[in-house]
Design an enzyme around this catalytic site. Sequence first.
Site, mmCIF file in Angstrom:
data_model
loop_
_atom_site.group_PDB
_atom_site.id
_atom_site.type_symbol
_atom_site.label_atom_id
_atom_site.label_comp_id
_atom_site.label_asym_id
_atom_site.label_seq_id
_atom_site.Cartn_x
_atom_site.Cartn_y
_atom_site.Cartn_z
ATOM 1 N N GLY A 245 0.772 -1.239 0.000
ATOM 2 C CA GLY A 245 0.000 0.000 0.000
ATOM 3 C C GLY A 245 0.801 1.286 0.000
ATOM 4 C CG ASP B 48 -1.649 -6.944 -4.669
ATOM 5 O OD1 ASP B 48 -0.645 -6.225 -4.788
ATOM 6 O OD2 ASP B 48 -1.582 -8.191 -4.608
ATOM 7 C CE LYS C 49 8.776 -4.179 -9.009
ATOM 8 N NZ LYS C 49 8.981 -4.267 -7.554
ATOM 9 C CG ASP D 205 6.499 -1.298 -7.041
ATOM 10 O OD1 ASP D 205 7.499 -1.362 -7.775
ATOM 11 O OD2 ASP D 205 6.555 -1.380 -5.807
ATOM 12 C CG ASP E 132 -4.589 -12.739 -11.047
ATOM 13 O OD1 ASP E 132 -4.015 -11.951 -11.829
ATOM 14 O OD2 ASP E 132 -4.183 -13.880 -10.815
#
Length: 197
Positions: free
Chosen positions: A51, A71, A153, A113, A89
């Site tokens: 978070g 998430d 990322k 991320d 998911d």
Amino acid sequence: MSRFIVKDRFFNKAKQDGYRARSAYKILDIQKKFRLIRAGDCVLDLGSAPGSFLQVISKLVGDCGSVIGVDILPVVALPAKNITLLKIDIRDVNVEVLFREYSLDRFDAVTCDIAPNLSGIKEVDDKNVNELFEAVLNVVRVGLKTGGNFLIKSFFSDSLKLSHNTLKELFRKVSIFKPASSRSVSSEIFFVCIGKK
């Protein structure tokens, strides 16, 4: 020895500043350099646990903005009223359903991320990274507004150049950036994508 000093510095700083993880400083670094998120924006954060990205984004968008965190893992509720948490998911995210349920048109920015659990087996890890990248990109293609910004990322791998080229087809400007708070031993980098075409 220096890598442990870096780890301790950001780990301890996160605790002192009230962030859930050191990753808060990654998005703060990126925001300072690229200005991805503006006050009033509606942002989708994929792979939100634990978070810390949400904590930063919530402050950036302010009371007139909102952030939806997604998430597969549960995220402990945050006190900010402009944060919505969904346990899904990312491969199952239906953007059109999100739009209907939350009265949205498109997202101003999407951040991600997320990282797969790495096995150390190159072929397996590359496959998992690529699958996640495609799943996130599917959400971005549908959910991000024209002119919107995207952060994801990634890791140094054989497919890095291909991912870079794919993103350059979708965005006006794509930069590769490694925040100071990323561990020096980590191969992680971020694609910072400005202005969806």
